[in-house]
Design a protein around this motif. Structure first.
Motif, PDB file in Angstrom:
ATOM      1  N   THR A  31      -4.125 -62.272  42.423  1.00 32.40           N
ATOM      2  CA  THR A  31      -2.902 -61.486  42.224  1.00 32.40           C
ATOM      3  C   THR A  31      -2.542 -61.440  40.753  1.00 32.40           C
ATOM      4  N   SER A  32      -2.662 -62.573  40.080  1.00 29.92           N
ATOM      5  CA  SER A  32      -2.314 -62.633  38.659  1.00 29.92           C
ATOM      6  C   SER A  32      -3.208 -61.734  37.817  1.00 29.92           C
ATOM      7  N   VAL A  33      -4.506 -61.752  38.078  1.00 27.54           N
ATOM      8  CA  VAL A  33      -5.387 -60.933  37.246  1.00 27.54           C
ATOM      9  C   VAL A  33      -5.158 -59.444  37.523  1.00 27.54           C
ATOM     10  N   ALA A  34      -4.819 -59.088  38.758  1.00 27.33           N
ATOM     11  CA  ALA A  34      -4.486 -57.689  39.057  1.00 27.33           C
ATOM     12  C   ALA A  34      -3.220 -57.267  38.309  1.00 27.33           C
ATOM     13  N   LEU A  35      -2.223 -58.144  38.283  1.00 28.90           N
ATOM     14  CA  LEU A  35      -0.983 -57.847  37.563  1.00 28.90           C
ATOM     15  C   LEU A  35      -1.232 -57.746  36.062  1.00 28.90           C
ATOM     16  N   GLY A  36      -1.963 -58.723  35.522  1.00 28.49           N
ATOM     17  CA  GLY A  36      -2.205 -58.730  34.090  1.00 28.49           C
ATOM     18  C   GLY A  36      -3.014 -57.540  33.623  1.00 28.49           C
ATOM     19  N   PHE A  37      -4.038 -57.197  34.384  1.00 26.61           N
ATOM     20  CA  PHE A  37      -4.851 -56.033  34.059  1.00 26.61           C
ATOM     21  C   PHE A  37      -3.994 -54.767  34.047  1.00 26.61           C
ATOM     22  N   SER A  38      -3.175 -54.586  35.081  1.00 29.50           N
ATOM     23  CA  SER A  38      -2.349 -53.383  35.195  1.00 29.50           C
ATOM     24  C   SER A  38      -1.315 -53.311  34.081  1.00 29.50           C
ATOM     25  N   ALA A  39      -0.669 -54.443  33.796  1.00 27.77           N
ATOM     26  CA  ALA A  39       0.374 -54.461  32.772  1.00 27.77           C
ATOM     27  C   ALA A  39      -0.194 -54.148  31.396  1.00 27.77           C
ATOM     28  N   GLU A  40      -1.348 -54.724  31.069  1.00 28.98           N
ATOM     29  CA  GLU A  40      -1.924 -54.455  29.763  1.00 28.98           C
ATOM     30  C   GLU A  40      -2.337 -52.996  29.637  1.00 28.98           C
ATOM     31  N   TYR A  41      -2.885 -52.438  30.703  1.00 33.50           N
ATOM     32  CA  TYR A  41      -3.271 -51.025  30.684  1.00 33.50           C
ATOM     33  C   TYR A  41      -2.054 -50.144  30.395  1.00 33.50           C
ATOM     34  N   ILE A  42      -0.966 -50.401  31.100  1.00 34.16           N
ATOM     35  CA  ILE A  42       0.240 -49.589  30.918  1.00 34.16           C
ATOM     36  C   ILE A  42       0.789 -49.755  29.508  1.00 34.16           C
ATOM     37  N   LYS A  43       0.831 -50.985  29.025  1.00 36.79           N
ATOM     38  CA  LYS A  43       1.396 -51.243  27.693  1.00 36.79           C
ATOM     39  C   LYS A  43       0.544 -50.613  26.602  1.00 36.79           C
ATOM     40  N   GLN A  44      -0.776 -50.683  26.742  1.00 37.21           N
ATOM     41  CA  GLN A  44      -1.652 -50.163  25.698  1.00 37.21           C
ATOM     42  C   GLN A  44      -1.739 -48.644  25.697  1.00 37.21           C
TER      43      GLN A  44
END
Length: 429
Positions: A41-54
């Motif tokens: 769950t954490s890696v899915a959240l982190g991946f998604s958040a970084e994509y959106i931020k970048q």
């Protein structure tokens, strides 16, 4: 297939060459399923958040349109999970991004034999094909694609059958397209002599309850850890026609009969991993040069999702080939390559270095995504996952100087087979 009544005795992490033998993934007293839920769950959240931020863009997770139409309840449940992800990320990013940038649920492209999943090579400014049925290929690439699409060349056609393929548009040097590159089964390397030396993998302790489901109903012996279908060992079968008398062996034999290449023999002192065709194609594309394009081609009718699993997505994005569609199904015992593997005879002398470099890039991104995701999850976690959350954070802190630890925990979590959508639903409140 080698087996024994019990796996080897537990050994300490100190001086360990290959495995950690704890009851749970990162602890002795925790629940391994819960810890796997937290990690994935954490890696899915982190991946998604970084994509959106970048990028400032919305990220979309897709469900198979056939599933959505035949099982409306699955679609509703999937959309609810994606809404949880979106809510947690928007709250975490707050003013850092436009609030219209979020996570959405959608439908993957429709399935039919020969349709393609593509890694979009952003580093070279390439775009996804307008239609998954009609990629713009070189002349030789078109010919090879036709042979793969029509099953005119040997390849795996069973469960999860997507064939890797590299279209080679180079005009100098090696100009041959590469394929078919079917999913293949390996074992975790028996020697950790690659660079950097990976963090030891987790093999459940002999006393772990996880072995209970992996005891064969017909012989009381254990199925090796990581085998797809291994949790079906306790299911007694009769008259299968292939010699399998339990569910786990039936899955393994079915995969072999459908053409999967079992590169290594797997025993109860090993961990099975499966390297998907798209991942093999990405290594090949880098080896051959920037005018090469990696694809996966749908060739079976057992699995029909025309999108990349989360595990492939992480590797593809880390190495510059983000997929054109992402699903949240199972990433059962996914693994990268650790050494050159070439079933087509097109080996490249630089592939070992390419594998090393791409894996190092993937290790680095897994660390970033898992750290970000744990920060997001900390304020959005269900109560029954709190202990697992703390155990994961404590473990990562203890090994913070190991660049491979985050990726290793992700790989370990994927040996507990579950849908990523279901993991996320259980973990985010």
């Amino acid at each position: 297939m080698a087996s024994s009544d019990t796996p080897q005795e537990s050994i300490n992490l100190q001086g360990l060459d290959r495995f950690r033998r704890t009851k749970s993934i990162v602890s002795e007293l925790g629940d391994p399923e819960v810890e796997a839920d937290v990690i994935m769950t954490s890696v899915a959240l982190g991946f998604s958040a970084e994509y959106i931020k970048q990028t400032g863009n919305t990220i979309q997770f897709d469900i198979d349109p056939l599933d959505a139409s035949l099982h409306p309840g699955k679609k509703i449940a999937f959309e609810a999970v994606v809404k949880k992800i979106s809510h947690a990320i928007v709250k975490y990013l707050s003013a850092a991004v436009d609030q219209s940038s979020k996570v959405t649920a959608g439908l993957s492209p429709g399935y039919y034999p020969g349709a393609v999943i593509m890694g979009v090579y952003k580093l070279a400014g390439k775009q996804a094909p307008a239609f998954v049925s009609a990629p713009a290929l070189s002349k030789e690439g078109q010919q090879l694609w036709e042979r793969i699409r029509t099953l005119s060349t040997p390849q795996y056609t069973g469960r999860g059958a997507y064939t890797g393929f590299v279209d080679n548009k180079n005009v100098q040097g090696d100009t041959r397209p590469v394929g078919p590159l079917s999913t293949a089964r390996f074992c975790v390397p028996r020697k950790r002599g690659i660079d950097p030396k990976p963090h030891p993998r987790w093999l459940p302790a002999p006393s772990s309850h996880l072995w209970n489901k992996r005891k064969r109903a017909d012989s009381n012996t254990l199925v090796p850890w990581g085998l797809i279908g291994g949790e079906e060992a306790g299911k007694l079968l009769r008259e299968t026609g292939c010699g399998a008398l339990n569910g786990a062996d039936f899955v393994t034999i079915s995969m072999r009969n459908a053409g999967m290449h079992f590169v290594d023999d797997i025993g109860t002192e090993d961990i099975a991993i499966y390297t998907h065709g798209m991942i093999q194609a990405i290594y090949k594309s880098y080896s051959l040069g920037p005018n090469c394009e990696p694809y996966e081609i749908a060739v079976g009718d057992v699995t029909k999702k025309m999108s990349s699993c989360l595990a492939c997505t992480l590797f593809m994005t880390a190495t510059g080939y983000p997929p054109n569609s992402i699903h949240l199904g199972r990433c059962e015992s996914w693994g990268p390559l650790y050494s050159p593997y070439d079933p087509t005879g097109n080996a490249d002398p630089h592939e070992a270095q390419v594998i090393r470099d791409l894996n190092n890039t993937w290790y680095e991104k897994c660390s970033v995504w898992l750290d970000i995701g744990l920060d997001i999850l900390g304020g959005n976690i269900t109560e029954n996952h709190l202990d697992g959350f703390e155990a994961v954070r404590k473990y990562l802190l203890a090994y913070k100087h190991d660049p491979t630890v985050s990726a290793t925990l992700i790989l370990d979590s994927m040996t507990i087979h579950a849908s990523e959508s279901e993991r996320i639903e259980r973990t985010i409140k």
